[in-house]
Design a protein around this motif. Sequence first.
Motif, short mmCIF file in Angstrom:
data_model
loop_
_atom_site.label_atom_id
_atom_site.label_comp_id
_atom_site.label_asym_id
_atom_site.label_seq_id
_atom_site.Cartn_x
_atom_site.Cartn_y
_atom_site.Cartn_z
N ASP A 10 0.27 7.76 -0.03
CA ASP A 10 0.27 6.51 -0.82
C ASP A 10 0.56 5.30 0.05
N GLY A 11 1.54 5.49 0.98
CA GLY A 11 1.89 4.38 1.92
C GLY A 11 0.69 3.94 2.73
N LYS A 12 -0.07 4.96 3.19
CA LYS A 12 -1.26 4.65 4.00
C LYS A 12 -2.27 3.87 3.18
N LYS A 13 -2.43 4.35 1.89
CA LYS A 13 -3.41 3.69 1.00
C LYS A 13 -3.08 2.23 0.81
N SER A 14 -1.74 1.97 0.55
CA SER A 14 -1.37 0.57 0.32
C SER A 14 -1.58 -0.26 1.58
N SER A 15 -1.38 0.36 2.77
CA SER A 15 -1.66 -0.37 4.03
C SER A 15 -3.13 -0.76 4.09
N TYR A 16 -3.99 0.20 3.68
CA TYR A 16 -5.43 -0.09 3.69
C TYR A 16 -5.74 -1.24 2.75
N ARG A 17 -5.07 -1.19 1.58
CA ARG A 17 -5.32 -2.27 0.60
C ARG A 17 -4.94 -3.63 1.19
N VAL A 18 -3.73 -3.64 1.81
CA VAL A 18 -3.27 -4.92 2.42
C VAL A 18 -4.28 -5.39 3.46
N ALA A 19 -4.74 -4.44 4.27
CA ALA A 19 -5.72 -4.80 5.31
C ALA A 19 -6.98 -5.35 4.69
N ALA A 20 -7.40 -4.67 3.58
CA ALA A 20 -8.64 -5.11 2.90
C ALA A 20 -8.46 -6.50 2.33
N LEU A 80 -9.37 -12.30 2.62
CA LEU A 80 -8.90 -13.68 2.76
C LEU A 80 -9.50 -14.34 3.99
N LEU A 81 -9.56 -13.55 5.08
CA LEU A 81 -10.14 -14.08 6.33
C LEU A 81 -11.59 -14.49 6.12
N CYS A 82 -12.32 -13.60 5.37
CA CYS A 82 -13.72 -13.92 5.07
C CYS A 82 -13.82 -15.21 4.28
N LEU A 83 -12.91 -15.34 3.26
CA LEU A 83 -12.92 -16.56 2.44
C LEU A 83 -12.65 -17.78 3.29
N LEU A 84 -11.67 -17.62 4.23
CA LEU A 84 -11.31 -18.74 5.13
C LEU A 84 -12.51 -19.14 5.99
N LEU A 85 -13.16 -18.12 6.54
CA LEU A 85 -14.34 -18.39 7.38
C LEU A 85 -15.43 -19.08 6.58
N LEU A 86 -15.62 -18.60 5.34
CA LEU A 86 -16.64 -19.18 4.47
C LEU A 86 -16.34 -20.65 4.18
#
Length: 258
Positions: A50-60, A65-71
Motif C-alpha cells: 500500500d505504501g508503494k502504491k501511495s508513492s506511485y500516486r504521489v509521483a503521478a 502538476l508538472l505537465c500542467l505547469l509546462l502547459l
Amino acid sequence: MDELDIYVNLQPLDKPSGYPGGRRSTVKCRETFHTLEPNTAGPARSGARDGKKSSYRVAAVCLGLLCLLLLAGLITVVFQYTQGNSEWKMDMALLQTSYNNLTEERDQLQTSYNNLARERDQLQSSYGMLTKELDHVKNRWVRFSRSLYYISSVEKSWQESRDDCRNRGADLVIINSKEEQEFTRGLKKRLWIGLTDRETEGTWRWVDGTPLTKSYWASLEPNGASSDEDCAEIKMYNEETSWNDAPCDDRSFWICEK
Ligand code: 2F8
Ligand code: CA
C-alpha cells in the motif's frame, strides 16, 4: 518472474462436503505474476505494498502538476509571442502609413518647387522685358536708320561695356557708314565702340568678326601710345575723324547697337 501455486478443492454442489460418495479432486492452478509478489507474508507485506502504491500516486500527481505547469508556461509563451507579433504588425502598419504620408508630402513639395521654379523663370523673363521697356521709356535707346543705340550713363572697361551690351541683346556699335559715323560722334561723348585688335596686334576687327575696311581714326591714331592700346573709342568727336586706340582696361562710357 514469480510463480504462485494455488490449490483448490472441488466438490459437487448438490452434496455436502465430506459426503462419502463424493469424489474429491484437487486442481493445481498456476498463475504467473510479472511485477507484483504474492501476498505470502500476511498483513505486514500488504502494508508495504500500500505504501508503494501511495508513492506511485504521489509521483503521478506530481507528474500531472508538472505537465500542467509546462502547459501553462507554453500557453504564456505562445500568448506573449502572439501579442508581440501583433504589436510588431501594428508598428509596421504605422510606419508604412507615415512613409506613405511623407512620400505624398515630398511629391507635393516637389510639385510646389516645380511650380515656383516655373513662376521664377516667368518673373525673370518679365523682369528682363520690363527692364528693356524701361530703357526705351527712359529714352535710353535711340533709333537711327535701321538700328537702335544705347548710350551708357556709367563708365566701364571695354570688355565690361561689351558684356553689358550683350546682356541687353545688343553689342558694342559697329560703324560701317559715313552716316553712322556722323551720328555717333554727334552724341558728343567719349564712348567705347566695337573695334579691337586684341586678337592680332595691328589687325583691327569689329565685334562681329568683320575686318575694318573704312576707318575714322584721328590724326596719328592708332598709335598704341600708352603701353597696350587694343580697344577703340570715339574721342575727338568734334573732328570728322574721331577714333582713338586706348588701353582696354580704361573706364569709359560706351554705345551699344542692335
Ligand atoms: O594724343 C593722343 C593720345 O592721347 C592719350 O595719350 C596721351 C591717349 N591715351 C589714353 O587715352 C590712355 C592715347 O591713346 C592717344 O593716342
Ligand atoms: Ca591712341
